[in-house]
Write an enzyme that holds these catalytic residues in place. Structure first.
Site, mmCIF file in Angstrom:
data_model
loop_
_atom_site.group_PDB
_atom_site.id
_atom_site.type_symbol
_atom_site.label_atom_id
_atom_site.label_comp_id
_atom_site.label_asym_id
_atom_site.label_seq_id
_atom_site.Cartn_x
_atom_site.Cartn_y
_atom_site.Cartn_z
ATOM 1 N N ASP A 135 0.853 -1.191 0.000
ATOM 2 C CA ASP A 135 0.000 0.000 0.000
ATOM 3 C C ASP A 135 0.888 1.241 0.000
ATOM 4 O O ASP A 135 2.032 1.196 0.450
ATOM 5 C CB ASP A 135 -0.864 0.036 1.270
ATOM 6 C CG ASP A 135 -2.146 -0.779 1.113
ATOM 7 O OD1 ASP A 135 -2.485 -1.185 -0.009
ATOM 8 O OD2 ASP A 135 -2.812 -1.000 2.152
ATOM 9 N N ARG A 151 -1.476 -0.307 -8.637
ATOM 10 C CA ARG A 151 -2.840 0.114 -8.287
ATOM 11 C C ARG A 151 -2.851 1.641 -8.322
ATOM 12 O O ARG A 151 -1.951 2.268 -7.744
ATOM 13 C CB ARG A 151 -3.220 -0.369 -6.887
ATOM 14 C CG ARG A 151 -4.621 0.109 -6.461
ATOM 15 C CD ARG A 151 -4.820 0.093 -4.944
ATOM 16 N NE ARG A 151 -4.675 -1.215 -4.367
ATOM 17 C CZ ARG A 151 -4.247 -1.406 -3.109
ATOM 18 N NH1 ARG A 151 -3.914 -0.387 -2.341
ATOM 19 N NH2 ARG A 151 -4.125 -2.621 -2.639
ATOM 20 N N ARG A 198 -12.359 6.758 5.860
ATOM 21 C CA ARG A 198 -13.625 6.518 5.131
ATOM 22 C C ARG A 198 -14.629 7.624 5.443
ATOM 23 O O ARG A 198 -15.394 8.029 4.591
ATOM 24 C CB ARG A 198 -14.224 5.145 5.498
ATOM 25 C CG ARG A 198 -13.329 3.948 5.268
ATOM 26 C CD ARG A 198 -12.932 3.684 3.829
ATOM 27 N NE ARG A 198 -11.911 4.479 3.195
ATOM 28 C CZ ARG A 198 -10.588 4.278 3.253
ATOM 29 N NH1 ARG A 198 -10.105 3.295 3.949
ATOM 30 N NH2 ARG A 198 -9.757 5.078 2.595
ATOM 31 N N LYS A 224 -10.052 19.082 -6.039
ATOM 32 C CA LYS A 224 -10.492 17.758 -6.494
ATOM 33 C C LYS A 224 -10.392 17.626 -8.017
ATOM 34 O O LYS A 224 -10.017 16.570 -8.527
ATOM 35 C CB LYS A 224 -11.929 17.514 -6.013
ATOM 36 C CG LYS A 224 -12.479 16.167 -6.435
ATOM 37 C CD LYS A 224 -13.719 15.790 -5.676
ATOM 38 C CE LYS A 224 -14.494 14.652 -6.346
ATOM 39 N NZ LYS A 224 -13.709 13.552 -6.877
HETATM 40 P P1 FDA Z 1 -13.975 10.211 -4.938
HETATM 41 O O1 FDA Z 1 -13.520 10.695 -3.609
HETATM 42 O O2 FDA Z 1 -14.041 11.179 -6.068
HETATM 43 O O3 FDA Z 1 -15.388 9.533 -4.738
HETATM 44 C C1 FDA Z 1 -16.134 8.994 -5.833
HETATM 45 C C2 FDA Z 1 -17.542 8.628 -5.355
HETATM 46 O O4 FDA Z 1 -17.462 7.613 -4.350
HETATM 47 C C3 FDA Z 1 -18.273 9.806 -4.693
HETATM 48 O O5 FDA Z 1 -19.635 9.697 -5.014
HETATM 49 C C4 FDA Z 1 -18.046 9.575 -3.219
HETATM 50 O O6 FDA Z 1 -19.076 10.132 -2.426
HETATM 51 C C5 FDA Z 1 -18.034 8.057 -3.137
HETATM 52 N N1 FDA Z 1 -17.174 7.643 -2.027
HETATM 53 C C6 FDA Z 1 -15.837 7.780 -1.942
HETATM 54 N N2 FDA Z 1 -15.398 7.339 -0.751
HETATM 55 C C7 FDA Z 1 -16.500 6.926 -0.080
HETATM 56 C C8 FDA Z 1 -16.711 6.375 1.215
HETATM 57 N N3 FDA Z 1 -15.687 6.192 2.072
HETATM 58 N N4 FDA Z 1 -17.979 6.056 1.583
HETATM 59 C C9 FDA Z 1 -19.015 6.245 0.725
HETATM 60 N N5 FDA Z 1 -18.875 6.775 -0.510
HETATM 61 C C10 FDA Z 1 -17.638 7.111 -0.904
HETATM 62 N N6 FDA Z 1 -5.297 5.504 -0.751
HETATM 63 C C11 FDA Z 1 -3.995 5.649 -0.465
HETATM 64 O O7 FDA Z 1 -3.539 6.761 -0.195
HETATM 65 N N7 FDA Z 1 -3.162 4.546 -0.475
HETATM 66 C C12 FDA Z 1 -3.609 3.297 -0.793
HETATM 67 O O8 FDA Z 1 -2.830 2.338 -0.806
HETATM 68 C C13 FDA Z 1 -4.989 3.146 -1.091
HETATM 69 N N8 FDA Z 1 -5.515 1.924 -1.403
HETATM 70 C C14 FDA Z 1 -6.815 1.837 -1.854
HETATM 71 C C15 FDA Z 1 -7.320 0.620 -2.328
HETATM 72 C C16 FDA Z 1 -8.597 0.559 -2.867
HETATM 73 C C17 FDA Z 1 -9.121 -0.750 -3.386
HETATM 74 C C18 FDA Z 1 -9.398 1.743 -2.956
HETATM 75 C C19 FDA Z 1 -10.761 1.716 -3.599
HETATM 76 C C20 FDA Z 1 -8.920 2.917 -2.454
HETATM 77 C C21 FDA Z 1 -7.650 2.986 -1.883
HETATM 78 N N9 FDA Z 1 -7.164 4.179 -1.360
HETATM 79 C C22 FDA Z 1 -5.824 4.281 -1.058
HETATM 80 C C23 FDA Z 1 -8.102 5.297 -1.057
HETATM 81 C C24 FDA Z 1 -8.174 6.316 -2.179
HETATM 82 O O9 FDA Z 1 -6.990 7.057 -2.221
HETATM 83 C C25 FDA Z 1 -9.366 7.282 -1.977
HETATM 84 O O10 FDA Z 1 -9.191 7.962 -0.757
HETATM 85 C C26 FDA Z 1 -10.704 6.609 -1.960
HETATM 86 O O11 FDA Z 1 -10.783 5.615 -2.928
HETATM 87 C C27 FDA Z 1 -11.854 7.625 -2.222
HETATM 88 O O12 FDA Z 1 -11.711 8.226 -3.455
HETATM 89 P P2 FDA Z 1 -12.453 7.736 -4.807
HETATM 90 O O13 FDA Z 1 -11.413 7.319 -5.767
HETATM 91 O O14 FDA Z 1 -13.470 6.713 -4.520
HETATM 92 O O15 FDA Z 1 -13.063 9.043 -5.456
#
Ligand code: FDA
Length: 326
Positions: free
Chosen positions: A151, A202, A308, A219
């Site tokens: 990670d 990833r 989260r 963003k």
């Molecule tokens: P964005 O924030 O734009 O959200 C897209 C949509 O999803 C929005 O509608 C939002 O409301 C919804 N959403 C996002 N998070 C939500 C939540 N917690 N609950 C409900 N709805 C939500 N980061 C890092 O720094 N190091 C790492 O190693 C990892 N590893 C990792 C693995 C996997 C499988 C995932 C999916 C994510 C990570 N992350 C991570 C976290 C990543 O950096 C990021 O913080 C989250 O994925 C949230 O951003 P989104 O890409 O979903 O987009």
């Protein structure tokens, strides 16, 4: 459409969710990571709605969820929660826990992978210690034909994480990969170099509180860079995991992969977090996409939950509702 499997929110909960939606990510990360608040919550054993995002406290709990996901057509990977460990004995315990995970998960007919954080394996104490521990766990994983991704943590650890990744590859361990975060200004450069080395990557947006000199703050800039990194990786990486819950990105990548005759030939998957937008993951699987769910377990759920909540402040409503229910 709601993406939660919880009962539908009441009117007052919806209003509260709207108000909390205005609270910034930075405020929540600062509050939940405050050394004064964390021990209070943990001392009182409040689960704070963490069960929505965490499989449970034991590896057995995690394995149960992994089996369930497998039956429903998902791939999955397991992580044991914990990070920034500064005590050598706790680091040794974390190494033993990871070794146990490899043995147990390797013996299950699950085809799961794992991920681990280097600060859990000693990076906050000494880089060589983290390297030796990662080497031990990954060597065992190789015997069990298991892949374990490193990670990516806060920006202070990026150089060391990439150095350790390269040392591990230098030891012949090809069963590992890295994570690149689109909020970091440096990431396109990092990815370009890694692509020349045949990386399994990833791609995420990034979950830590970072300053403007190292990370995009808007963003729109993070999202634009995310698309840029995906475009760089999909064709050239040995494997690309697009890890996001962002509909716009998922639609764009689905269309792009669908338009390719080889469908990227098994070199790509979507990754989502357990409990986040479950309807979305169901939709992706129903459409025939490869989807892997990250399934965390363990007693150190607090910091993970804070992230989260910060990603979607309205999640605080669910956390507060579960507090009230105690
Ligand atoms: P964005 O924030 O734009 O959200 C897209 C949509 O999803 C929005 O509608 C939002 O409301 C919804 N959403 C996002 N998070 C939500 C939540 N917690 N609950 C409900 N709805 C939500 N980061 C890092 O720094 N190091 C790492 O190693 C990892 N590893 C990792 C693995 C996997 C499988 C995932 C999916 C994510 C990570 N992350 C991570 C976290 C990543 O950096 C990021 O913080 C989250 O994925 C949230 O951003 P989104 O890409 O979903 O987009």
């Amino acid at each position: 459409m709601s993406d939660s499997t919880s009962p539908p929110p009441s009117r007052s909960q919806k209003t509260l969710a709207r108000v909390l939606g205005g609270v910034t990510r930075g405020v929540i990360l600062r509050v939940t990571q405050s050394p004064r608040i964390a021990p209070y919550v943990q001392r009182h054993g409040l689960r704070w709605g963490a069960s929505r995002f965490v499989a449970g406290e034991s590896l057995d709990d995690c394995i149960e969820v992994l089996h369930d996901l497998g039956r429903r057509g998902f791939r999955s990977y397991a992580i044991v929660l914990g990070e920034s460990v500064t005590d050598r004995e706790a680091v040794a315990r974390a190494v033993a826990t990871h070794a146990e995970m490899v043995r147990r998960l390797g013996a299950e007919p699950l085809g799961v992978t794992m991920a681990m954080k280097l600060t859990q394996l000693g990076l906050s104490i000494d880089e060589d210690l983290a390297f030796e521990n990662a080497l031990e766990v990954l060597s065992l994983a190789r015997e069990h034909r298991m892949f374990i991704r490193l990670d990516m943590e806060s920006s202070a650890h990026v150089d060391a994480t990439l150095r350790i990744y390269r040392r591990l590859r230098g030891e012949g361990l090809s069963n590992t990969g890295v994570v690149i975060q689109s909020y970091l200004r440096r990431s396109a450069g990092d990815l370009a170099a890694l692509l020349d080395e045949g990386v399994n990557v990833r791609l995420v947006k990034g979950a830590y509180l970072e300053s403007p000199d190292v990370a995009f703050q808007r963003k729109a800039d993070v999202d634009r860079n995310y698309i840029r990194l995906i475009e760089m990786a999909l064709d050239r990486a040995s494997f690309t995991a697009v890890a996001t819950h962002d509909d716009a990105v998922l639609d764009r990548v689905s269309a792009w992969v669908g338009s390719r005759r080889d469908g990227l030939d098994g070199r790509f998957e979507f990754q989502l977090l357990y409990g986040v937008r479950p309807n979305l993951s169901e939709r992706l699987v129903a459409a025939g996409h490869p989807v892997r769910i990250c399934v965390p377990y363990g007693s150190q759920w607090y910091i993970y939950l804070g992230r989260r909540l910060a990603e979607r402040p309205a999640n605080l409503v669910f956390a507060l509702r579960s507090l009230r229910g105690r």
